[in-house]
Enzyme design. Structure first.
Site, PDB file in Angstrom:
ATOM      1  N   HIS A  63       0.808  -1.186  -0.141  1.00 25.61           N
ATOM      2  CA  HIS A  63      -0.101  -0.038  -0.157  1.00 25.61           C
ATOM      3  C   HIS A  63       0.852   1.458   0.244  1.00 25.61           C
ATOM      4  CE1 HIS A  63      -2.921  -2.645   2.448  1.00 25.61           C
ATOM      5  NE2 HIS A  63      -3.129  -2.813   0.862  1.00 25.61           N
ATOM      6  N   LYS A  73       5.423   6.072   7.887  1.00 25.19           N
ATOM      7  CA  LYS A  73       4.789   4.978   9.053  1.00 25.19           C
ATOM      8  C   LYS A  73       5.997   4.519   9.976  1.00 25.19           C
ATOM      9  CE  LYS A  73       1.413   3.415   6.036  1.00 25.19           C
ATOM     10  NZ  LYS A  73       0.956   2.160   5.175  1.00 25.19           N
ATOM     11  N   TYR A 133       1.222   1.141  13.987  1.00 19.76           N
ATOM     12  CA  TYR A 133       1.913   2.050  13.316  1.00 19.76           C
ATOM     13  C   TYR A 133       1.597   3.511  13.423  1.00 19.76           C
ATOM     14  CZ  TYR A 133      -1.131   0.742   9.579  1.00 19.76           C
ATOM     15  OH  TYR A 133      -2.198   0.375   8.693  1.00 19.76           O
ATOM     16  N   ASP A 170      -6.609  -6.062  -1.907  1.00 17.50           N
ATOM     17  CA  ASP A 170      -5.158  -6.548  -2.346  1.00 17.50           C
ATOM     18  C   ASP A 170      -4.756  -7.497  -3.405  1.00 17.50           C
ATOM     19  OD1 ASP A 170      -4.391  -4.766  -0.567  1.00 17.50           O
ATOM     20  OD2 ASP A 170      -3.991  -6.320   1.096  1.00 17.50           O
TER      21      ASP A 170
END
Length: 192
Positions: A63, A73, A133, A170
Site C-alpha cells: 500500500h 509510517k 504504526y 489486495d
C-alpha cells in the site's frame, strides 16, 4: 534507542532499549527528544493505526498514499511476529523497485521507519499477530493505492505451497511493472 540504516536510503531500523525484571520489561517505543538527540528528525505523527491478523500467512499490502496525502509510517509488532516490507517507489531513486524486509516481533522489539515514497506491506508469521504504526498523514481514501504483493520481486517467507490470505482489494491490485509512481526521489539522510 539504536538507529540503523537499512539497504534502502531513508528506511531505518529502530530498536528501543528494554528494561527488564521478573515481571517483564519496559521500553520507550517513541521519544521525540531521544531521536532528535541522535540526529533523527521524523515528521510529526497525526494518526496511530492498530491491526490484528487472526491467521499466520496473511499478507496486507503493498500500500501507499499519494501526495499530498503521502504517509510515513513507524511500524512495530505488539504481539506475534511479522515480516514487514518496504519497496522504494520514488522515481529517479537509485534504489527504485528495490525492497527491504525485516522481521518485527513482540520478542525482538524492532521498529521500522518507512518514509513517504515507499510501498508498505507485511506477512504475518504467527496467528493473532498485532501491528501498530504511527502515520505522518491522515487516511485519505482518494489518495490510496496498492501494488500486487507478488509482483514486486519480494522474497516472502511463505511456507512452500502456501497461498497467503489476502483481502479482495489486495488480490485485485495492479502489477508493479505497470505501476506509475506519484513520487520523485530527493536527497535522503536521516542525520539532521
Amino acid at each position: 534507542m539504536k538507529i540503523e540504516q537499512t539497504r534502502l536510503p531513508g528506511v531505518l531500523r529502530l530498536t528501543p532499549k528494554r528494561f527488564g525484571d521478573p515481571r517483564g520489561y519496559f521500553a520507550e517505543t517513541w521519544n521525540q527528544r531521544t531521536l532528535s538527540e541522535a540526529g533523527l528528525m521524523l515528521p510529526d505523527f497525526v494518526q496511530d493505526n492498530h491491526s490484528v491478523s487472526a491467521e499466520a500467512n496473511t499478507i496486507r499490502g503493498m500500500h501507499f498514499q499519494a501526495p499530498p496525502d503521502a504517509q510515513g509510517k513507524l511500524v512495530r509488532c505488539g504481539r506475534g511476529c511479522l515480516f514487514d516490507v518496504a519497496v522504494d517507489i520514488r522515481s529517479g531513486s537509485p534504489t527504485y523497485g528495490q525492497w527491504h524486509g525485516e522481521e518485527l516481533s513482540a520478542v525482538n522489539g524492532r521498529q521500522l521507519w518507512i518514509p513517504a515514497g515507499f510501498l508498505h506491506g507485511f506477512l504475518t508469521l504467527e496467528d493473532e499477530t498485532e501491528i501498530t504504526y504511527k502515520c505522518t498523514a491522515h487516511y485519505a481514501p482518494e489518495s490510496e493505492g496498492a501494488v500486487l504483493w507478488s509482483s514486486c520481486g519480494i522474497d516472502w517467507p511463505l511456507p512452500p505451497g502456501t497461498t497467503p490470505l489476502l483481502s479482495d482489494k489486495d488480490a485485485a491490485a495492479g502489477e508493479f511493472a505497470a505501476f506509475r509512481s506519484p513520487f520523485v526521489a530527493e536527497g535522503v539522510s536521516w542525520r539532521s
